[in-house]
Design a protein around this motif. Sequence first.
Motif, PDB file in Angstrom:
ATOM      1  N   UNK A  46      17.001  54.962 -10.526  1.00 11.26           N
ATOM      2  CA  UNK A  46      17.144  55.714  -9.502  1.00 11.26           C
ATOM      3  C   UNK A  46      17.984  54.567  -8.595  1.00 11.26           C
ATOM      4  N   UNK A  47      19.350  54.784  -8.660  1.00 11.77           N
ATOM      5  CA  UNK A  47      20.265  54.104  -7.818  1.00 11.77           C
ATOM      6  C   UNK A  47      20.048  54.537  -6.383  1.00 11.77           C
ATOM      7  N   UNK A  48      19.343  55.612  -5.733  1.00 17.96           N
ATOM      8  CA  UNK A  48      19.461  56.119  -4.573  1.00 17.96           C
ATOM      9  C   UNK A  48      18.890  55.058  -3.397  1.00 17.96           C
ATOM     10  N   UNK A 126      22.778  64.874 -20.793  1.00 14.89           N
ATOM     11  CA  UNK A 126      21.588  65.152 -20.829  1.00 14.89           C
ATOM     12  C   UNK A 126      20.661  63.651 -20.830  1.00 14.89           C
ATOM     13  N   UNK A 127      21.321  62.618 -21.332  1.00 16.16           N
ATOM     14  CA  UNK A 127      20.481  61.465 -21.274  1.00 16.16           C
ATOM     15  C   UNK A 127      20.103  61.151 -19.730  1.00 16.16           C
ATOM     16  N   UNK A 128      21.111  61.027 -18.877  1.00 14.87           N
ATOM     17  CA  UNK A 128      21.292  60.794 -17.461  1.00 14.87           C
ATOM     18  C   UNK A 128      20.352  61.769 -16.687  1.00 14.87           C
ATOM     19  N   UNK A 129      20.369  63.087 -17.151  1.00 12.91           N
ATOM     20  CA  UNK A 129      19.473  64.242 -16.493  1.00 12.91           C
ATOM     21  C   UNK A 129      18.059  63.889 -16.872  1.00 12.91           C
ATOM     22  N   UNK A 130      17.650  63.374 -17.995  1.00 12.28           N
ATOM     23  CA  UNK A 130      16.465  63.266 -18.225  1.00 12.28           C
ATOM     24  C   UNK A 130      15.857  61.881 -17.524  1.00 12.28           C
ATOM     25  N   UNK A 131      16.781  60.840 -17.412  1.00 15.50           N
ATOM     26  CA  UNK A 131      16.482  59.400 -17.178  1.00 15.50           C
ATOM     27  C   UNK A 131      16.251  59.593 -15.406  1.00 15.50           C
ATOM     28  N   UNK A 132      17.030  60.147 -14.733  1.00 14.39           N
ATOM     29  CA  UNK A 132      17.147  59.886 -13.309  1.00 14.39           C
ATOM     30  C   UNK A 132      16.232  61.112 -12.905  1.00 14.39           C
ATOM     31  N   UNK A 133      15.372  60.689 -11.806  1.00 15.32           N
ATOM     32  CA  UNK A 133      14.370  61.525 -11.205  1.00 15.32           C
ATOM     33  C   UNK A 133      15.054  62.676 -10.541  1.00 15.32           C
ATOM     34  N   UNK A 137      18.838  63.820 -10.305  1.00 15.98           N
ATOM     35  CA  UNK A 137      19.633  64.142 -11.778  1.00 15.98           C
ATOM     36  C   UNK A 137      20.697  65.307 -11.828  1.00 15.98           C
ATOM     37  N   UNK A 138      20.736  65.947 -10.761  1.00 16.01           N
ATOM     38  CA  UNK A 138      21.832  66.983 -10.535  1.00 16.01           C
ATOM     39  C   UNK A 138      22.859  66.422 -10.138  1.00 16.01           C
ATOM     40  N   UNK A 139      22.626  65.262  -9.231  1.00 10.36           N
ATOM     41  CA  UNK A 139      23.649  64.696  -8.502  1.00 10.36           C
ATOM     42  C   UNK A 139      24.473  63.511  -9.157  1.00 10.36           C
ATOM     43  N   UNK A 140      23.700  62.621  -9.478  1.00 10.26           N
ATOM     44  CA  UNK A 140      24.579  61.610 -10.148  1.00 10.26           C
ATOM     45  C   UNK A 140      25.530  61.654 -11.209  1.00 10.26           C
ATOM     46  N   UNK A 146      33.180  62.623 -11.916  1.00 10.59           N
ATOM     47  CA  UNK A 146      34.202  63.015 -10.962  1.00 10.59           C
ATOM     48  C   UNK A 146      35.041  61.621 -10.658  1.00 10.59           C
ATOM     49  N   UNK A 147      33.997  60.438 -10.307  1.00 10.85           N
ATOM     50  CA  UNK A 147      34.588  59.088 -10.403  1.00 10.85           C
ATOM     51  C   UNK A 147      35.528  58.750 -11.359  1.00 10.85           C
ATOM     52  N   UNK A 148      35.008  58.872 -12.741  1.00 15.42           N
ATOM     53  CA  UNK A 148      35.948  58.654 -13.863  1.00 15.42           C
ATOM     54  C   UNK A 148      37.198  59.618 -14.023  1.00 15.42           C
ATOM     55  N   UNK A 149      36.969  60.772 -13.518  1.00 15.88           N
ATOM     56  CA  UNK A 149      38.138  61.673 -13.500  1.00 15.88           C
ATOM     57  C   UNK A 149      39.272  61.310 -12.436  1.00 15.88           C
ATOM     58  N   UNK A 150      38.827  60.597 -11.397  1.00 15.43           N
ATOM     59  CA  UNK A 150      39.642  60.105 -10.318  1.00 15.43           C
ATOM     60  C   UNK A 150      40.283  58.854 -10.733  1.00 15.43           C
ATOM     61  N   UNK A 151      39.494  58.118 -11.494  1.00 12.33           N
ATOM     62  CA  UNK A 151      40.153  56.862 -12.006  1.00 12.33           C
ATOM     63  C   UNK A 151      41.368  56.995 -12.931  1.00 12.33           C
ATOM     64  N   UNK A 152      41.020  57.947 -13.775  1.00 12.83           N
ATOM     65  CA  UNK A 152      41.975  58.519 -14.799  1.00 12.83           C
ATOM     66  C   UNK A 152      43.427  58.995 -14.041  1.00 12.83           C
TER      67      UNK A 152
END
Length: 322
Positions: A46-48, A126-133, A137-140, A146-152
């Motif tokens: 939970x990085x929030x 699926x891993x992050x959706x299950x792990x993040x509360x 889990x829909x947002x992060x 999106x952040x990775x796509x911007x980097x590329x």
Amino acid sequence: MNSDETYHLDVWKGDWGLPSIDIHSLQILAYAKFSGVALAVNTTCNPFTTPNGQLPVLRNDINKLDSIQDMVKFLKTKNFTPDSSLSPKQCAEIVSYDYMLKEKFYPALQFVWWLDHRNFTELIRPWYSKAIPFPLNFYYPSQYEKRARTMVELLFPNEDAMTVIESKLYSDAQKCMTLLSTRLGELDYFFGSKPTSMDALIYSYLAPLLKAPLPNPALQNHLKACTNLVKFVSRVSQRYFEYDYQEYEKIKAKENEEKHSRTDSDNEFPHKRRDQVFAGIFVTIAMVTYAIFTGIVEVTPKNDNELMDDTEDYLSESYVED
């Protein structure tokens, strides 16, 4: 670190035999282990609640540090560093490898994690959706993708074909791994028999790529071909993160045992069915034989005249019908 100071390290939780699946979390965890500093580690997804919405975070009642550079700098001020025996030249080499990995290896890992369609849809999301509360889990996961796509896009502003971008990223990453493999050679660690911050850095990049059960393992396969790097990752995991390593090995052993048990059961199935049929026939014959011999069932044979009469009746009936 003073005895009255208690520092907590919040990191992404682990999986696949690793104390964390996150590169930066792994780096500071390994650095702390190599330095001999005892931290109260809190695994979370939970990085929030963190200062900048990211993990890891090193904190006490006053400070909250969320960048690797700040954490390492702080630990050094407390005389916790695995690099005390290194020369200035060796320290400069660590800086150069850090730069190389960030420029040439990290983008490829981001592509593997967030932009490869199979890896993202079948494992990572699926891993992050299950792990993040919920509902984070829909947002992060979408934000990280999106952040990775911007980097590329920033790295390849004039290239639209993802296959071309993937090929270039993987090529750079493979060259990095080959260079690391050559640099390590037969050594246990990159500067000899004891791990340093360079080992913490390289371990944090290689371990998630090696251990994740990726549906598309193209880049992972190149790492597996560098056998000394594979041994290096296993060495660090076994010696410094023994609990996570052993627990995962137990899980894998149990899964393999169950898999073999199912396979043996499937192989035995045709023979088991055949044996059941034969057993049923044998029991039926035995019961009928017993019934006849004990008089439960009587069988009265017909004489020749009765058989002849039955035959004539049948023929006469057939003639009438015709």
